[in-house]
Design an enzyme around this catalytic site. Structure first.
Site, PDB file in Angstrom:
ATOM      1  N   GLN A  73       0.853  -1.193   0.000  1.00  0.00           N
ATOM      2  CA  GLN A  73       0.000   0.000   0.000  1.00  0.00           C
ATOM      3  C   GLN A  73       0.888   1.241   0.000  1.00  0.00           C
ATOM      4  O   GLN A  73       1.727   1.416   0.875  1.00  0.00           O
ATOM      5  CB  GLN A  73      -0.914  -0.014   1.222  1.00  0.00           C
ATOM      6  CG  GLN A  73      -1.767   1.232   1.395  1.00  0.00           C
ATOM      7  CD  GLN A  73      -1.156   2.208   2.384  1.00  0.00           C
ATOM      8  OE1 GLN A  73      -0.415   1.835   3.280  1.00  0.00           O
ATOM      9  NE2 GLN A  73      -1.445   3.485   2.208  1.00  0.00           N
ATOM     10  N   LYS A 191      -6.911   2.711  -3.997  1.00  0.00           N
ATOM     11  CA  LYS A 191      -7.535   2.450  -2.693  1.00  0.00           C
ATOM     12  C   LYS A 191      -8.051   3.754  -2.091  1.00  0.00           C
ATOM     13  O   LYS A 191      -7.309   4.728  -1.986  1.00  0.00           O
ATOM     14  CB  LYS A 191      -6.519   1.805  -1.739  1.00  0.00           C
ATOM     15  CG  LYS A 191      -7.070   1.415  -0.387  1.00  0.00           C
ATOM     16  CD  LYS A 191      -5.985   0.695   0.420  1.00  0.00           C
ATOM     17  CE  LYS A 191      -6.520   0.220   1.754  1.00  0.00           C
ATOM     18  NZ  LYS A 191      -6.854   1.338   2.651  1.00  0.00           N
ATOM     19  N   HIS A 215     -11.032   4.477   4.780  1.00  0.00           N
ATOM     20  CA  HIS A 215      -9.920   4.488   5.741  1.00  0.00           C
ATOM     21  C   HIS A 215     -10.406   4.132   7.146  1.00  0.00           C
ATOM     22  O   HIS A 215      -9.920   4.659   8.149  1.00  0.00           O
ATOM     23  CB  HIS A 215      -9.228   5.856   5.750  1.00  0.00           C
ATOM     24  CG  HIS A 215      -7.755   5.790   6.011  1.00  0.00           C
ATOM     25  ND1 HIS A 215      -6.822   5.828   5.014  1.00  0.00           N
ATOM     26  CD2 HIS A 215      -7.052   5.678   7.162  1.00  0.00           C
ATOM     27  CE1 HIS A 215      -5.604   5.748   5.525  1.00  0.00           C
ATOM     28  NE2 HIS A 215      -5.722   5.652   6.834  1.00  0.00           N
ATOM     29  N   ASP A 246     -12.844  -2.606   1.546  1.00  0.00           N
ATOM     30  CA  ASP A 246     -11.923  -2.526   2.685  1.00  0.00           C
ATOM     31  C   ASP A 246     -12.466  -1.519   3.702  1.00  0.00           C
ATOM     32  O   ASP A 246     -12.112  -0.353   3.668  1.00  0.00           O
ATOM     33  CB  ASP A 246     -10.534  -2.079   2.209  1.00  0.00           C
ATOM     34  CG  ASP A 246      -9.634  -1.647   3.361  1.00  0.00           C
ATOM     35  OD1 ASP A 246      -9.544  -2.392   4.331  1.00  0.00           O
ATOM     36  OD2 ASP A 246      -9.042  -0.555   3.286  1.00  0.00           O
ATOM     37  N   GLY A 269      -8.909  -5.446   8.366  1.00  0.00           N
ATOM     38  CA  GLY A 269      -7.905  -4.672   9.082  1.00  0.00           C
ATOM     39  C   GLY A 269      -8.098  -4.780  10.574  1.00  0.00           C
ATOM     40  O   GLY A 269      -7.296  -5.367  11.286  1.00  0.00           O
TER      41      GLY A 269
END
Length: 333
Positions: A73, A191, A215, A246, A269
Site C-alpha cells: 500500500q 484504494k 480508511h 476494505d 484490518g
C-alpha cells in the site's frame, strides 16, 4: 456439504475471499507485528498487504512470506522520491499488487491521538509508566524488542497527525497515478474510492481494480460506507473491473454479503489487529479460522457451493441502514 471458498483476484487465487489489509503502526499492537500477519496469511493461502506506515520492512515481509502473495500500500508523499523508492523496493521483492492510496491527502483530526499525546516512536509518560507497572511482560517486550518505528521511512518523529501532514501531499492527482503505473510491473488498485464518478474515471484510466474504502472512518468519519456504495459502483463500472471492499468487515457473513453485492474480494484490518493483540501469530491464525468458519457456515445456510453462485438476491439491506436521500428526509428523521 462441499464449499469452495476460493477467490480470484489480481491475476491469482486466494483460498478465502479476503486478505489482510495494510495497517500502520502494526507492532504497536503486538511485537510480532507484520511478521505474524504475513506468516498467518502464508499458512492460510491468502494475500498479505504491507502499509507504507508499516513497522516491518518490505524485505522482511518477503522473507516471512516468500512463496505467498504480498501486496504493498503506497502513500504518495510530498517528496516523490521516497514514494518512488518504495515502489522499486516492493517490485524488487516480488510484491504482485500495489495499492495507490487516495483517501489520506492530509491527516484526519485524530482528537484522541492528540489528547493522549500518541506519537511515533511512542514516548514514555507518567501515565504510560503507571499503566505498565503491573505488566512486567510489557516492560520485557519494550526493552528486548527493536524500537517501534516505521520500517520504510527514515524520519518518523512527532505525533501521528504531524507526521501525516508533513509527509502526505494534497496535490496528488491522476498524473501521479500515471507515473506510478509506468513504474509498477504488477497489478495496481486505487484504494480509497468513495464515489461513483471517480470509479468511472479510474476504470477509463485502466486501473486493474477499485478498492472501496473510507480508511476505516478514521480520516473523515462521515464518509460513505463502502458496503452501501458497492452496488452503485458495480452497476456503473460493469463486470470487467475488479472491486475490493476494505472497511467495516467484522464477521465472515459481512464478507459473503460483500461478494453477493458485487465485490470480488475483501480486506480485513481491525479484525486482524484484534487477533494480533490477543495472541500474536496464534491470534491472527485464530482470526482467519473464525472468519473461514463463518464464511462456510453462511454459504451453507444460503445453499451455495461457491462464491460465483452468490448474488444480490442473497442480501437484504435493511431500510434503517440505508442512506436516505435529502429529498426524502423529513424533520422527524
Amino acid at each position: 456439504s462441499q464449499i469452495d471458498t476460493t477467490a480470484s483476484i489480481h491475476g491469482g487465487t486466494s483460498a478465502l475471499p479476503f486478505g489482510i489489509a495494510p495497517t500502520g503502526f502494526t507492532r504497536l499492537m503486538q511485537t510480532e507485528g507484520e511478521v505474524a500477519g504475513a506468516g498467518a496469511a502464508a499458512a492460510a493461502g491468502i494475500p498479505f498487504s504491507l502499509s507504507t506506515l508499516g513497522t516491518t520492512s518490505i524485505e522482511d515481509v518477503r522473507a516471512t512470506n516468500p512463496h505467498g502473495r504480498n501486496w504493498f500500500q503506497l502513500y504518495v508523499m510530498k517528496d516523490r522520491d521516497i514514494s518512488y523508492g518504495l515502489v522499486e523496493r516492493a517490485a524488487k521483492a516480488g510484491f504482485d499488487t500495489l495499492f495507490f492510496t487516495v483517501d489520506a491527502p492530509v491527516a484526519g483530526n485524530r482528537m484522541r491521538d492528540t489528547r493522549h499525546g500518541f506519537s511515533i516512536p511512542p514516548q514514555l509518560t507518567a501515565k504510560t509508566i503507571l499503566d505498565a507497572i503491573p505488566r512486567p511482560w510489557w516492560w520485557y517486550d519494550f526493552l528486548t524488542t527493536p524500537p517501534l518505528e516505521f520500517a520504510s521511512l527514515s524520519s518518523t518523529g512527532g505525533t501521528v497527525g504531524e507526521l501525516l501532514d508533513s509527509a502526505m501531499d494534497p496535490t496528488i492527482n491522476y498524473k501521479d497515478l500515471e507515473v506510478i503505473r509506468e513504474m509498477w510491473p504488477g497489478r495496481i488498485s486505487v484504494k480509497g474510492v468513495q464515489n461513483v464518478e471517480d470509479a468511472r474515471t479510474l476504470v477509463d484510466l485502466g486501473v486493474d481494480s477499485l478498492t472501496l474504502s473510507n480508511h476505516g472512518g478514521r480520516q473523515l468519519d462521515r464518509a460513505p460506507v463502502p458496503f452501501h456504495l458497492l452496488p452503485e459502483v458495480r452497476r456503473a463500472v460493469g463486470d470487467d473491473v475488479e472491486i475490493i471492499i476494505d472497511t467495516g468487515i467484522m464477521n465472515g457473513a459481512d464478507i459473503v454479503a460483500a461478494i453477493a453485492l458485487g465485490a470480488d474480494f475483501t480486506l480485513i484490518g481491525r479484525a486482524y489487529l484484534y487477533g494480533l493483540m490477543a495472541g500474536g501469530r496464534d491470534g491472527v491464525d485464530r482470526t482467519i479460522s473464525i472468519l473461514r468458519s463463518q464464511i462456510e457456515r453462511t454459504m451453507k445456510l444460503l445453499q451455495v457451493t461457491s462464491l460465483g453462485e452468490l448474488g444480490p438476491e442473497h442480501v437484504t439491506q435493511l431500510t434503517r441502514f440505508n442512506r436516505v436521500s435529502p429529498s426524502r428526509r423529513s424533520l422527524g428523521q
